[in-house]
Scaffold this active site. Structure first.
Site, PDB file in Angstrom:
ATOM      1  N   LYS A  75       0.663  -0.723   0.242  1.00 27.47           N
ATOM      2  CA  LYS A  75      -0.065  -0.093   0.206  1.00 27.47           C
ATOM      3  C   LYS A  75       0.927   1.200   0.370  1.00 27.47           C
ATOM      4  O   LYS A  75       2.094   1.347   1.035  1.00 27.47           O
ATOM      5  CB  LYS A  75      -1.030  -0.086   1.283  1.00 27.47           C
ATOM      6  CG  LYS A  75      -1.884   1.180   1.492  1.00 27.47           C
ATOM      7  CD  LYS A  75      -2.993   1.170   2.293  1.00 27.47           C
ATOM      8  CE  LYS A  75      -3.448   1.957   2.920  1.00 27.47           C
ATOM      9  NZ  LYS A  75      -4.567   1.757   3.999  1.00 27.47           N
ATOM     10  N   SER A 144      -9.298   2.276   2.424  1.00 31.05           N
ATOM     11  CA  SER A 144      -8.568   3.013   1.964  1.00 31.05           C
ATOM     12  C   SER A 144      -7.711   2.323   1.301  1.00 31.05           C
ATOM     13  O   SER A 144      -6.831   2.288   0.338  1.00 31.05           O
ATOM     14  CB  SER A 144      -7.784   4.053   2.521  1.00 31.05           C
ATOM     15  OG  SER A 144      -6.924   3.551   4.382  1.00 31.05           O
ATOM     16  N   SER A 168     -10.577   0.106   6.461  1.00 32.35           N
ATOM     17  CA  SER A 168      -9.457  -0.001   5.570  1.00 32.35           C
ATOM     18  C   SER A 168      -8.837  -1.346   5.118  1.00 32.35           C
ATOM     19  O   SER A 168      -8.470  -1.302   3.897  1.00 32.35           O
ATOM     20  CB  SER A 168      -8.630   1.371   5.570  1.00 32.35           C
ATOM     21  OG  SER A 168      -9.291   1.885   5.649  1.00 32.35           O
TER      22      SER A 168
END
Lengths: 426, 426
Positions: A75, A144, A168
């Site tokens: 990420k 996210s 997330s």
């Protein structure tokens, strides 16, 4: 194609010499080449950089470690020394932090190939990402950790890092139909992970297979891999409708009802769990803590680059600076009190099944969906899984959330594996 | 000279227009110019960069905030966008992280002038720093916030950041004869602070006056400054000799005995606190947690730049990778259990007085001293002060440690101010 292998399967095939790391990485890159224009899961990908890591594994005299040669997605709020780390923000476009986050360095040391950086919502917040849901591009993949969810679900990479402050990890896992794992708070080192809210942020994993969780977790924690531990026979599972049950959609209600019946028939003792009244306050307490802490964590950007923050984030930070300190400490106290109560409640059962998302991914690319059902458990600091067990009315994935006792991550892994086997037999 | 003003005094004088920020910063820079060759408290100082911030304050149409125009020192493991952040390591010499740590951004937004970066021991660890103790250059200033301790004690800057994982705020405070404040664990945002061990690291303050703590803490937490709250009259103070009393030197024993008698005469109710037997394990538990977590936090440097790590740090990281995960989780459990017990014990008193360091700063520049007496409380996550109350046989500073209840930082501030006023009347 090799890109459809799970992380653990790929590890085993490379170890046996059945496949090379280069071939595996090439298949992942081919899949990305074919699909990325639509899915947009990657913030940075350099095929040659990925292949050079794979070739280094293939030509090494011995295995680098238990993850030898298998690609992994990171990420883009997590620092990498050889790839830019952009936080999904124009402020940090092309940012080279100069070091690997601890989690990345540990995976590399165990032999993993860092395939590239997956799209994050701006500073792991709420603004919509460019990423589409691979099951239906009109739908959000969730946020996210949007890129990690979409890339793993779309067979671009077998596993990836996510981080969770509200929902997330589990929201993209649920909406994309893969496994999300959030360990007990403060388990994995957060060094090099850009913070949202320090008393909530948790690094976790997105995969398509349960064994991958154990394999990757062992590398991050420095303990032996235990894939075939003593099996689970009759777990005590609490079904928890929570105080937010009225905003659960029929597909989630059905998923939990089916899970209840199926697991009961398979030998589970089922208990109904009604949470104490004070747990009603968890959703708003988490929101106060998150925005108070995020405002401070983002103060450099707020005071120096405000015009480059999205309107959503600007509103969030303004809200965070608006809370009085006493409101923040009161919210922290609610979290601590409920954690103590939950730990006592856990004496009566082994794991909790609760809603994960309200339902299927909303057909709305301007939202990342709702994290209400996940965020309250996140403030409780307990380990949890998003398990992709069902499909909804639009044939999109629906997950249940499986929650364990604080610190009992190993036991929860066993329960999750058992639950998934019952509900989605291999 | 203005460099001898406390932070709070300087704030007041600038606000009243009695002095300019430029004049204050110049006096600090002059002091550094005169003393730095001997003391070596600074990792980075650029006089023009400091003066330009001061001039911007002086020419501003209105006060930037409650810290307007007063200089502050930043430990060199804390990110600054306009000054290099070197972590005391050759690996990061000249490193420009590209952003301000949250704590730095918040102080700047409140108007503070960032004077420069203070020397940190390599990655806030155990290797000796170049810094000398300003009271006697043959002695260690303590570590790892060595530069902050020496710079504040030597009147180079009124206040500075320190961080503590074992005793890295209170040891330099005690050995240099200034005030050290460690808030409740997880109080101040750690974004941009290079980690040592995430379940122990705490950002704190080094100052020469109690009011500075309140002023700076308010800016970091976003709450109003309360300098003159309702006074303390008859606090219940527990004297705690701890399980490590046998390694306390006579000067610390004397400091605590005098504190006991003086505070009793001043109206304090004195209680003897004998810690439960399980607290004996805190020292070794902290050591396991610290090295286990540090090894992982330092994995990028360990796997890529090992030859640039000091032998001390290499040994520490090797030890950390050597712990079994079960040993680490057992140590974490000891910490959590003792935290619960201590919170219950705190129902019988308001604050604890315990040893801070064993005694005066050792005349040994190859060591940063012993953190045994501080580290055990650090694992307990409670707020604490190092209070410079005495002198030892070599006329070097001796401190007592004042410890408060988890989360009760405001009350502890009031007690600390009262205690210091009784023991070292202004």
């Amino acid at each position: 194609m090799l890109n459809e292998l799970s992380f653990a399967e790929a590890v085993a095939k490379i170890e046996r010499g059945d496949i090379t790391s280069e071939r595996l990485v090439r298949d992942c890159l081919d899949r990305i080449e074919a699909r990325e224009d639509d899915v947009r899961a990657w913030a940075f990908i350099d095929p040659e950089l990925a292949l050079s890591q794979a070739r280094a594994c293939d030509s090494a005299d011995e295995r680098k470690g238990p993850l030898h040669g298998v690609p992994f997605g990171v990420k883009d709020i997590i620092a990498t020394y050889d790839m830019p780390t952009g936080m999904g923000s124009p402020i940090y476009e092309g940012n080279m932090p100069g070091y690997d986050a601890a989690c990345v360095a540990l995976l590399r040391a165990a032999g993993a190939v860092i395939l590239g950086k997956t799209v994050t919502v701006e500073f792991a917040g709420m603004a919509p990402p460019p990423t589409g849901n691979p099951h239906n591009l009109e739908c959000t993949p969730g946020g996210s950790s949007s890129g990690s969810g979409a890339a793993v679900a779309d067979f671009m990479v077998p596993a990836a890092f996510g981080t969770q402050t509200a929902g997330s990890i589990h929201r993209p896992a649920a909406h994309c139909g893969i496994i999300g794992f959030k360990p007990t708070f403060d388990s994995y080192s957060l060094h090099g992970v850009w913070p949202a809210a320090q008393s909530l942020d948790t690094l976790g994993l997105l995969t398509r297979a349960m064994d991958d969780i154990e394999l990757l977790s062992a590398a991050l924690l420095g303990r032996p891999v235990q894939l075939n531990r003593s099996g689970v026979s009759s777990p005590r599972i609490a079904i928890c409708k929570t105080h937010q049950w009225d905003i659960v959609k029929p597909e989630t209600e059905e998923a939990i009802a089916i899970a209840r019946d199926t697991l009961n028939k398979a030998g589970a003792e089922i208990i109904e769990l009604t949470l104490p009244k004070s747990f009603e306050e968890l959703v708003s307490a988490r929101d106060i803590i998150s925005s108070y802490e995020r405002a401070r964590a983002t103060s450099h950007e707020w005071f120096n680059h405000r015009d480059q923050l999205s309107p959503q984030l600007q509103r969030g930070i303004a809200k965070g600076f608006g809370w009085q300190y006493e409101q923040y400490t009161a919210a922290m106290k609610i979290g601590a009190d409920c954690r103590r109560k939950l730990d006592i409640l856990f004496e009566d059962f082994d794991a909790i099944i609760a809603p994960c998302t309200a339902g299927e991914a909303p057909p709305d690319r301007n939202s990342t969906g709702d994290h209400t059902h996940i965020g309250m458990w996140n403030l409780l600091h307990v380990p949890s899984y998003a398990l992709p067990t069902h499909k909804g009315p639009n044939n999109m994935p629906v997950a249940i959330q499986l929650i364990g006792r604080h610190g009992a991550d190993d036991a929860l892994f066993d329960f999750a594996k058992w639950v998934l086997n019952q509900l989605v037999p291999a």
